[in-house]
Write a protein that holds these residues in place. Structure first.
Motif, PDB file in Angstrom:
ATOM      1  N   ASP A 239       3.218  12.204   1.500  1.00 55.75           N
ATOM      2  CA  ASP A 239       4.037  12.889   0.554  1.00 55.75           C
ATOM      3  C   ASP A 239       4.671  14.224   1.026  1.00 55.75           C
ATOM      4  N   LYS A 240       3.895  14.915   1.927  1.00 51.38           N
ATOM      5  CA  LYS A 240       4.532  15.992   2.621  1.00 51.38           C
ATOM      6  C   LYS A 240       5.822  15.735   3.325  1.00 51.38           C
ATOM      7  N   ILE A 241       5.633  14.514   4.198  1.00 48.18           N
ATOM      8  CA  ILE A 241       6.692  14.222   5.080  1.00 48.18           C
ATOM      9  C   ILE A 241       7.946  13.698   4.086  1.00 48.18           C
ATOM     10  N   TRP A 242       7.785  13.071   3.034  1.00 51.06           N
ATOM     11  CA  TRP A 242       8.931  12.401   2.035  1.00 51.06           C
ATOM     12  C   TRP A 242       9.583  13.700   1.726  1.00 51.06           C
ATOM     13  N   GLU A 243       8.864  14.469   1.429  1.00 49.03           N
ATOM     14  CA  GLU A 243       9.730  16.096   0.897  1.00 49.03           C
ATOM     15  C   GLU A 243      10.557  16.404   1.856  1.00 49.03           C
ATOM     16  N   LYS A 244      10.321  16.575   2.984  1.00 48.89           N
ATOM     17  CA  LYS A 244      11.196  16.759   4.014  1.00 48.89           C
ATOM     18  C   LYS A 244      12.265  15.887   4.126  1.00 48.89           C
ATOM     19  N   GLN A 374      10.929   6.982  -2.382  1.00 46.41           N
ATOM     20  CA  GLN A 374       9.435   6.919  -2.052  1.00 46.41           C
ATOM     21  C   GLN A 374       8.817   5.857  -3.130  1.00 46.41           C
ATOM     22  N   GLU A 375       8.420   4.606  -2.836  1.00 45.46           N
ATOM     23  CA  GLU A 375       8.026   4.004  -3.717  1.00 45.46           C
ATOM     24  C   GLU A 375       6.677   4.422  -4.335  1.00 45.46           C
ATOM     25  N   ASP A 376       5.806   5.333  -3.561  1.00 48.44           N
ATOM     26  CA  ASP A 376       4.703   5.776  -4.339  1.00 48.44           C
ATOM     27  C   ASP A 376       5.101   6.485  -5.610  1.00 48.44           C
ATOM     28  N   GLN A 377       6.279   7.334  -5.511  1.00 56.44           N
ATOM     29  CA  GLN A 377       6.593   8.355  -6.445  1.00 56.44           C
ATOM     30  C   GLN A 377       7.613   7.714  -7.379  1.00 56.44           C
ATOM     31  N   GLY A 378       8.168   6.560  -7.364  1.00 53.50           N
ATOM     32  CA  GLY A 378       9.297   6.202  -8.004  1.00 53.50           C
ATOM     33  C   GLY A 378       8.688   4.907  -9.058  1.00 53.50           C
ATOM     34  N   GLU A 410       6.079  -0.520   0.938  1.00 53.22           N
ATOM     35  CA  GLU A 410       6.055   0.689   1.871  1.00 53.22           C
ATOM     36  C   GLU A 410       5.084   1.498   1.311  1.00 53.22           C
ATOM     37  N   THR A 411       4.003   1.270   1.553  1.00 51.81           N
ATOM     38  CA  THR A 411       2.700   2.010   0.993  1.00 51.81           C
ATOM     39  C   THR A 411       1.613   2.128   1.573  1.00 51.81           C
ATOM     40  N   SER A 417       0.357   0.275  -8.422  1.00 50.76           N
ATOM     41  CA  SER A 417       1.432  -0.084  -8.839  1.00 50.76           C
ATOM     42  C   SER A 417       2.598  -0.398  -7.809  1.00 50.76           C
ATOM     43  N   THR A 418       2.196   0.397  -6.485  1.00 48.26           N
ATOM     44  CA  THR A 418       3.084   0.433  -5.576  1.00 48.26           C
ATOM     45  C   THR A 418       2.751  -0.756  -4.599  1.00 48.26           C
ATOM     46  N   ASP A 419       1.669  -0.990  -4.386  1.00 48.69           N
ATOM     47  CA  ASP A 419       1.352  -2.200  -3.534  1.00 48.69           C
ATOM     48  C   ASP A 419       2.087  -3.733  -4.113  1.00 48.69           C
ATOM     49  N   THR A 420       1.572  -3.696  -5.482  1.00 54.79           N
ATOM     50  CA  THR A 420       2.179  -4.860  -6.273  1.00 54.79           C
ATOM     51  C   THR A 420       3.541  -4.878  -6.300  1.00 54.79           C
ATOM     52  N   ASN A 421       4.478  -4.299  -5.796  1.00 64.96           N
ATOM     53  CA  ASN A 421       5.695  -4.065  -5.691  1.00 64.96           C
ATOM     54  C   ASN A 421       6.115  -5.447  -4.960  1.00 64.96           C
ATOM     55  N   VAL A 422       5.212  -5.959  -3.853  1.00 61.34           N
ATOM     56  CA  VAL A 422       5.386  -7.057  -3.119  1.00 61.34           C
ATOM     57  C   VAL A 422       5.262  -8.345  -3.869  1.00 61.34           C
TER      58      VAL A 422
END
Length: 562
Positions: A239-244, A374-378, A410-411, A417-422
């Motif tokens: 989460d931190k690096i995605w902010e950057k 970001q998949e984890d946040q979208g 990408e998680t 819910s992010t993992d099941t995007n696959v």
């Protein structure tokens, strides 16, 4: 002296079983299957040479620098720390000259060296390009204050009273006031210094106390790129690096979103591909912004005009290659239409309709649909499933071919819910999967990808810098390869990560595995063309051109060691 007894029949049987099991276990790999790709004798010899050099460099170039040393190096380690060492590698110099096939996963707004982007903004962007910041700059906030860029019409200056001001504390700059970019750069100075004090941040300290234009450039570039200290120290979680990461795109948006800069940028993309041995590229273009600022400064340059410019610049570039007798070096470029994954259902309907209308007018250029962010946040794919299914029906009714090519997995999640995007990507019929990092946790899905020919677009350096893995030896790519899943190596957002082209990604993969060799890289390069969205006749031509260049490449490796 007593001689050793001959091996027992039981031991010989053990060795035979062991060899058979290894052969059987590796038989799923595409680089081990002659029906997928034949490996010539000279390529096998080149593979041996590369493996030997890799082994030597593992000891000499990457060997630990002593117990307790803070400077421990190993093949496949964190890219931003390793980059300077990689540039010294003979293996890397070999990979730089390698014909790499197609680049299938790269985001248009983060694929060109940001130094070139800034140069375009200062040249073709002048006098329309402006800059603003939220506070007056000084030496203590230089590394955190993010600039914003925007082009305006000259006769519509947004802040005429500040047009001669530089972005400094001493100038009396009013926060959030737009200043012409060239004026800000030419007059750049920082406040808040004691006599003789220099900038302490290691990204800027070489520029001294107030080294105007060079320090300005360093400040802007730092806002456009991820620094090792950010990736591995201050922002070392996903989460931190995605902010950057997101903030970098915010800076890029204003520079990139001006028609003259956009045109120069596109040509730079195509030139960079050819330089790195990439013969075809499918670019993810983010259409979230509904307009761009056109030449002259009016913000009404539409998506249709984006695509017209894309078509024109590409045609001119290919024409120039033909004049140089290098037409076979580049099969062209196409667009995967993307929007953000955190939009509303109503907005998604708008973008899907926009994508379909562009496909009708640009049937050769628009070749897929995807969502980015970001998949984890979208929102997960399931959130938009109804709209996506209706879109497929509309595409079929129009008699068009416009597949999904989804980012998925990408998680670090497992079953969320992010993992099941696959899963949803596969059910929705995705042609390829972008990243697919979490798919290694799903052997049945990997089996489906192998059997249904769903290629994974793996972005090694991106996955590491965005903290999905700490290094390439920890990456799940070997699980994909060992399961027979087709893979293409990609660079994702190289301008932000510093891995321009895809040579660095190929290098990191090669040095982190004992099984993978030059033939593995060749198979992935071939698959990148096979699984592209090139029409079949053009795909066949691109494959023939690649095979010819690959044969010359491996011959040069062998000849260079004799």
């Amino acid at each position: 002296m007593l001689s050793s007894p001959p091996p027992s029949s039981a031991y010989e049987a053990y060795l035979s079983k062991r060899e058979n099991l290894i052969r059987e276990e590796r038989s799923l790999r595409r680089d081990q299957r002659p029906q997928i790709r034949h490996v010539s004798a000279i390529e096998a010899k080149a593979d041996e040479i590369v493996r030997r050099i890799r082994g030597e460099e593992a000891k000499v170039l990457w060997g630990n620098h002593g117990a307790g040393s803070a400077d421990l190096l190993f093949p496949g380690m964190g890219f931003l720390t390793a980059k300077e060492t990689i540039l010294k590698s003979k293996i890397f110099r070999i990979i730089e000259t390698m014909p790499k096939g197609a680049l299938l996963h790269a985001h248009l707004d983060a694929i060109v060296d940001h130094r070139r982007l800034l140069r375009f903004a200062l040249t073709v962007g002048a006098p329309h390009m402006h800059i603003r910041v939220g506070k007056a700059l000084n030496h203590s906030n230089l590394h955190t204050l993010i600039p914003e860029f925007r082009a305006f019409a000259v006769d519509d200056d947004p802040s005429p009273e500040a047009s001669v001001l530089s972005v400094t504390e001493e100038s009396g700059y009013v926060p959030m006031t737009w200043v012409p970019l060239h004026v800000a750069r030419e007059n750049f100075r920082l406040g808040g210094f004691e006599d003789g004090e220099a900038v302490r941040d290691k990204r800027f300290k070489q520029h001294g106390r107030s080294d105007g234009e060079e320090l300005f450039d360093a400040w802007v570039l730092a806002a456009l790129q991820i620094h090792p200290s950010e990736a591995y120290e201050t922002m070392n979680t996903v989460d931190k690096i995605w902010e950057k990461f997101r903030s970098c795109f915010g800076v890029t948006r204003g520079l990139f979103g001006y028609e003259p800069v956009y045109r120069e940028y596109l040509r730079e993309v195509f030139e960079g591909c050819v330089k790195d041995g990439i013969s075809y590229v499918e670019l993810r273009v983010n259409f979230y912004s509904r307009t761009m600022v056109r030449a002259g400064g009016i913000d009404d340059f539409s998506h249709r005009e984006w695509m017209l410019a894309f078509r024109e610049v590409l045609a001119d570039f290919k024409k120039d290659l033909e004049k140089k007798g290098r037409g076979g070096d580049f099969a062209g470029a196409r667009v995967i239409y993307t929007t953000l994954r955190d939009i509303s259902v109503e907005d998604m309907d708008w973008y899907l309709d926009d994508c379909l209308q562009l496909k009708k007018e640009f049937p050769e250029e628009i070749i897929g649909f995807d969502m980015v962010g970001q998949e984890d946040q979208g929102e997960p794919l399931l959130f938009f499933a109804e709209q996506l299914v209706r879109f497929q029906e509309r595409v079929a009714q129009e008699g068009l071919y416009l597949p999904f090519i989804f980012h998925a997995g990408e998680t670090l999640g497992d079953g969320d819910s992010t993992d099941t995007n696959v899963i949803d990507a596969i059910v929705l019929g995705t042609k390829r999967i972008g990243h697919g990092f979490s798919i290694a946790k799903h052997p049945f899905l990997m089996k489906m990808c192998r059997e249904k020919d769903i290629l994974i677009e793996v972005c090694p350096v991106s996955n590491e810098i965005l903290r999905l893995t700490s290094s390439m030896p920890m990456h799940p790519l070997p699980a994909m390869l060992n399961s027979g899943v087709p893979v293409a190596l990609c660079c994702d957002d190289p301008a932000i990560f510093g891995n321009l082209g895809i040579s660095f990604d190929f290098y990191q993969v090669l040095v982190a595995s004992e099984i993978s060799g030059l033939t593995t890289l060749g198979t992935m390069a071939m698959d990148s063309i096979l699984f592209s969205e090139l029409p079949n006749n053009q795909k066949d031509r691109a494959l023939r051109e690649w095979e010819k260049r690959w044969a010359a490449f491996v011959e040069e490796i062998v000849r260079g060691t004799n």
